[in-house]
Design an enzyme around this catalytic site. Structure first.
Site, PDB file in Angstrom:
ATOM      1  N   SER A 101       0.901  -1.154   0.083  1.00 50.60           N
ATOM      2  CA  SER A 101       0.064  -0.082  -0.048  1.00 50.60           C
ATOM      3  C   SER A 101       0.933   1.143  -0.169  1.00 50.60           C
ATOM      4  O   SER A 101       2.116   1.117  -0.315  1.00 50.60           O
ATOM      5  CB  SER A 101      -0.937  -0.252   1.238  1.00 50.60           C
ATOM      6  OG  SER A 101      -1.847   1.049   1.032  1.00 50.60           O
ATOM      7  N   ASN A 102       0.607   2.538   0.465  1.00 54.41           N
ATOM      8  CA  ASN A 102       1.275   3.566   0.612  1.00 54.41           C
ATOM      9  C   ASN A 102       0.376   4.390   1.436  1.00 54.41           C
ATOM     10  O   ASN A 102      -0.581   4.216   2.101  1.00 54.41           O
ATOM     11  CB  ASN A 102       0.925   4.498  -0.927  1.00 54.41           C
ATOM     12  CG  ASN A 102      -0.469   4.578  -1.289  1.00 54.41           C
ATOM     13  OD1 ASN A 102      -1.004   5.406  -0.449  1.00 54.41           O
ATOM     14  ND2 ASN A 102      -0.799   3.921  -2.558  1.00 54.41           N
ATOM     15  N   PRO A 103       1.280   5.575   1.978  1.00 58.47           N
ATOM     16  CA  PRO A 103       0.935   6.308   3.162  1.00 58.47           C
ATOM     17  C   PRO A 103      -0.450   7.482   3.005  1.00 58.47           C
ATOM     18  O   PRO A 103      -0.716   8.176   3.726  1.00 58.47           O
ATOM     19  CB  PRO A 103       2.024   7.181   3.624  1.00 58.47           C
ATOM     20  CG  PRO A 103       3.145   6.857   2.561  1.00 58.47           C
ATOM     21  CD  PRO A 103       2.591   6.255   1.387  1.00 58.47           C
TER      22      PRO A 103
END
Ligand code: C5P
Length: 400
Positions: free
Chosen positions: A214-216
């Site tokens: 995923s990503n932030p």
């Protein structure tokens, strides 16, 4: 915008009731005529006389008026419900919120909610634990579904002595929200009659049931875009990945987890008049999904990846006449060059490009600095994500 508008201010029994007196003054300063309805317990915190003096009108507490309310009858909740252009309940306790979403009408305030013909803004205010309680969460969701507008409380010091989310926002902020609400309802807004699809937040691409890529992304920018579109009068559908934010008021929200689920959901609304792809879609997903948690000893040192569908590009290449597509780009280098390439390759109308290296921009923070790029226009913008969202739409749709 509030000049000449009639605002019914509902005050319920929380310590923040005192702030409602300041809010009343703000409404008046903005040119509105204000009347006040209080719940019986609100009168334990602030005297009804305070509000009747400030509003220069009798305050309604009981459904059956007492003799001082000359000229009013027991059908006053109907008359007041018709009278108001906007009904603002600030503070709104957990108790009154629960009554409202269940349609109870046991005092003047709750009865008027049922009788009102105007937009209703609820400002939930309570102790942090009460705000997080499952019943309150459900009631808030129900309030959204029933079409009430909800202004979220703020985090901070609470009357209980604890810190948490539950503080009534400052009167200025409630004033601003009310003004936007009134302007979108009563002037139509530049996006009135338009359907706007907004995507927000990250996607998660699972390796096994407990691990994912995923990503932030927190969804803040996308949620701000959705709210700004709603403020301009659009009907908004917000599709979002896993985020910690409460759904904004007055729109349909759909939760997804993976890029593929996002794609399926977007397809359902692909003919929206405007699509704003602010979601940080994962570009790759593991080629293989393990049904069971992969044991450390069995784990391979390489994970094979497959590209996820480029949803925006798919939209761009089937774009219908008049449809406006807005993409986002997150870059670490050559911002302008990469953004213009994406604008062309994806066949979209606008791209909002963030540089991850710019201070105060990018993931998680409340501010952003972006380059808004169209086919014949280029603007450098910065500010809070909420301000920026509005500015981006104002620039694109000439709403100023
Ligand atoms: O090409 P890049 O991923 O940088 O483009 C970003 C834009 O494309 C964003 O608007 C994002 O929402 C969208 N996107 C997409 N599908 C993907 C990846 C990105 O729609 N698989």
């Amino acid at each position: 915008m509030l000049s000449g508008k009639r605002i019914l201010l509902g005050v319920t029994g929380g310590i923040a009731a005192y702030k409602a007196a300041f809010l009343l003054r703000e409404f008046q300063k903005a040119g509105a005529e204000v009347r006040v309805a209080m719940t019986p317990s609100a009168t334990r915190f602030v005297g009804a006389e305070t509000f009747s003096s400030l509003s220069r009108h009798p305050v309604a507490v009981d459904i059956f008026p007492d003799s001082s309310d000359s000229g009013d009858s027991w059908t006053r909740h109907i008359q007041w419900g018709e009278w108001a252009d906007l009904f603002v309940i600030a503070p709104c306790t957990a108790n009154t919120l629960a009554k409202i979403v269940h349609g109870l009408a046991d005092n003047m305030l709750t009865s008027t909610v049922l009788a009102a013909r105007c937009p209703i803004l609820i400002c939930p205010t309570m102790d942090g634990e009460m705000y997080q309680a499952p019943a309150t969460r459900k009631n808030l969701e129900q309030a959204h579904n029933l079409g009430y507008h909800v202004l979220e409380p703020e985090e901070g010091y609470l009357a209980s002595g604890l810190e948490g989310k539950g503080r009534l926002p400052e009167p200025q902020q409630i004033l601003q929200y009310s003004t936007e609400l009134i302007s979108s309802v009563y002037t139509g807004g530049v996006l009135a009659g338009k359907t706007v699809l907004v995507t927000a937040g990250p996607t998660r691409e699972h390796i096994d049931p407990v691990r994912f890529i995923s990503n932030p992304s927190t969804g803040k920018m996308g949620f701000a875009m959705a709210e700004a579109a709603r403020q301009l009068g659009a009907e908004v559908i917000l599709i979002h990945g896993p985020v910690q934010l409460s759904p904004p008021a007055g729109m349909e929200t759909i939760e997804i987890e993976t890029a593929q689920q996002l794609f399926e959901a977007v397809k359902t609304y692909a003919d929206a008049d405007i699509v704003i792809m602010s979601a940080a879609v994962a570009d790759f997903s593991p080629s293989e999904y393990h049904e069971q948690k992969v044991k450390k000893e069995q784990a391979e040192s390489e994970i094979k990846l497959t590209s996820t569908p480029d949803i925006l590009s798919w939209l761009g290449h089937k774009k219908r006449d008049g449809q406006v597509l807005i993409g986002f780009a997150m870059e670490t280098e050559n911002l302008l060059e990469n953004a213009s390439r994406k604008l062309n390759e994806k066949n979209i109308d606008w791209i909002v490009a963030n540089s991850l290296t710019e201070p105060g921009a990018g993931f998680a923070v409340d501010t952003n600095a972006v380059l808004l790029l169209g086919n014949s226009r280029q603007e450098q913008l910065s500010g809070s994500k909420k301000e920026l969202a509005r500015e981006i739409l104002d620039l694109i749709f000439n709403s100023k």
